[in-house]
Design an enzyme around this catalytic site. Structure first.
Site, PDB file in Angstrom:
ATOM      1  N   CYS A 202      75.985  16.764  22.979  1.00  0.00           N
ATOM      2  CA  CYS A 202      75.053  16.667  23.900  1.00  0.00           C
ATOM      3  C   CYS A 202      75.095  14.908  23.615  1.00  0.00           C
ATOM      4  CB  CYS A 202      73.700  16.788  23.241  1.00  0.00           C
ATOM      5  SG  CYS A 202      72.245  15.961  23.898  1.00  0.00           S
ATOM      6  N   THR A 203      75.145  14.142  24.906  1.00  0.00           N
ATOM      7  CA  THR A 203      75.319  12.716  24.695  1.00  0.00           C
ATOM      8  C   THR A 203      74.362  11.879  23.945  1.00  0.00           C
ATOM      9  OG1 THR A 203      74.380  12.525  26.943  1.00  0.00           O
ATOM     10  CG2 THR A 203      76.939  12.705  26.615  1.00  0.00           C
TER      11      THR A 203
ATOM     12  N   CYS B 277      76.280  13.824  30.576  1.00  0.00           N
ATOM     13  CA  CYS B 277      75.345  14.789  30.351  1.00  0.00           C
ATOM     14  C   CYS B 277      75.902  16.096  30.181  1.00  0.00           C
ATOM     15  CB  CYS B 277      74.017  14.556  31.055  1.00  0.00           C
ATOM     16  SG  CYS B 277      72.873  16.074  30.553  1.00  0.00           S
ATOM     17  N   ASN B 278      76.133  16.775  28.932  1.00  0.00           N
ATOM     18  CA  ASN B 278      76.728  18.086  28.860  1.00  0.00           C
ATOM     19  C   ASN B 278      76.037  19.128  29.557  1.00  0.00           C
ATOM     20  OD1 ASN B 278      78.741  17.839  26.237  1.00  0.00           O
ATOM     21  ND2 ASN B 278      77.596  16.276  25.930  1.00  0.00           N
ATOM     22  N   THR B 279      74.683  19.050  29.266  1.00  0.00           N
ATOM     23  CA  THR B 279      73.814  20.056  29.641  1.00  0.00           C
ATOM     24  C   THR B 279      73.948  20.110  31.461  1.00  0.00           C
ATOM     25  OG1 THR B 279      72.038  19.513  28.154  1.00  0.00           O
ATOM     26  CG2 THR B 279      71.385  20.886  29.925  1.00  0.00           C
TER      27      THR B 279
ATOM     28  N   ASP C  40      72.468  10.482  33.516  1.00  0.00           N
ATOM     29  CA  ASP C  40      71.880  11.517  32.445  1.00  0.00           C
ATOM     30  C   ASP C  40      70.479  11.522  32.367  1.00  0.00           C
ATOM     31  OD1 ASP C  40      71.840  13.004  29.802  1.00  0.00           O
ATOM     32  OD2 ASP C  40      71.339  11.126  28.693  1.00  0.00           O
TER      33      ASP C  40
ATOM     34  N   GLY D 252      67.458  20.213  28.486  1.00  0.00           N
ATOM     35  CA  GLY D 252      67.830  21.349  27.624  1.00  0.00           C
ATOM     36  C   GLY D 252      67.090  22.387  27.514  1.00  0.00           C
TER      37      GLY D 252
END
Ligand code: DGL
Length: 297
Positions: free
Chosen positions: A222-223, A108-110, A44, A77
């Site tokens: 978002c984590t 990590c979503n981003t 992340d 982000g």
């Protein structure tokens, strides 16, 4: 080196067709010959992926883990797609070479919504991504109105549009960017107080959107954000259920590694990019999760 290129998976967005090649390999027993101390690499931009780590420990309490926080690149982000893709693919390639993981998870979503495909092209191991939990949220909502908080980079991704089209047709999905929450979560894990005004601002921004009064489900895309679950619950009230992908991702990792052996005292390491001083204040959070002192990449 065992090549698993293309035999990869993601979290909720996966189809059984995508999973099949890897499952065949697993069934063949080839994967059981891996080095027992080969770790799972969790990656992340910062400490957000520890929410995935915590869920992973519930299902795989003893698997060796190397957690890598790209503190030198934090936050993702507010960066461009090109910056994130190049950075994440490059770093994960180098980390995979150095640590020889059996599986990598982009916690990590981003990074996942932008660079998952690229990372899979670079790595020869299974790669699990973390994408906004829109599918489970759509199944849970009763009002049909879902809020989604993520980073600025995540909420504008076509990947998220596709998840919405695929899993939330007929629902209302209201998205906002909450970059301040990333910083607040990083600070909270270092023992610093969370500014209530920041949480109030996120609440105000989301609830000002047309139709937001009906939100009953909030996707933490978002984590970092589950680290602020209590603060968000206080702001949104008991009628809004929070949902994130951590448990689903942990289950997917465990499923992919089923049948593999783990060294009894394999590595459990916390690695950071940039100066080690970036990890100052995290000692208690790391110790409570079984990590020693942070190490430099
Ligand atoms: N934890 C990351 C995510 O899930 C983002 C944090 C950042 O902006 O670097 O999106």
């Amino acid at each position: 080196m065992l090549s698993l290129s293309k035999h990869c998976t993601s979290s909720s967005a996966n189809t059984s067709k995508e999973k099949q090649p890897f499952d065949k390999l697993r069934a063949s027993g080839v994967l059981r010959n891996l080095d027992k101390s080969s770790p799972i690499l969790l990656f992340d931009s910062g400490v957000g992926g520890l929410t995935v780590y915590d869920a992973l420990r519930d299902v795989l309490p003893h698997a060796p883990v190397i957690y890598a926080a790209d503190l030198a690149g934090l936050p993702y982000g507010t960066k461009t797609e090109a910056q994130i893709a190049a950075r994440v693919a490059g770093l994960l390639g180098r980390m995979a070479e150095r640590y020889q993981p059996r599986l990598a998870c982009i916690a990590c979503n981003t990074a996942s919504t932008i660079a998952l495909g690229m990372v899979r092209d670079v790595l020869e191991i299974p790669v699990v991504g973390t994408v906004p939990a829109i599918k489970p949220a759509a199944a849970l909502t009763r009002t049909g109105t879902i809020g989604l908080v993520g980073t600025g980079a995540t909420i504008r991704q076509a990947y998220v549009d596709d998840l919405e089209a695929k899993f939330a047709t007929g629902k209302r999905l209201l998205r906002i960017a909450a970059p301040g929450l990333v910083e607040a979560a990083e600070a909270k894990l270092r023992g610093k107080p969370v500014d209530p005004a920041l949480i109030a601002e996120v609440h105000a921004q989301l609830t000002a959107m047309p139709g937001a009064a009906d939100i009953d489900t909030l996707v933490l895309a978002c984590t970092h954000f589950p680290l602020l679950a209590d603060e968000l619950a206080a702001a949104f009230g008991p009628g809004v259920r929070q949902i994130d992908g951590a448990q689903g991702i942990a289950r997917r990792i465990a499923d992919l590694l089923e049948g593999q052996s783990f060294a009894a005292h394999g590595p459990n390491r916390f690695i950071v990019t940039g100066p080690l001083s970036g990890a100052a204040g995290l000692e208690a959070a790391l110790a409570s999760r079984g990590f020693g002192a942070a190490e430099a990449f």
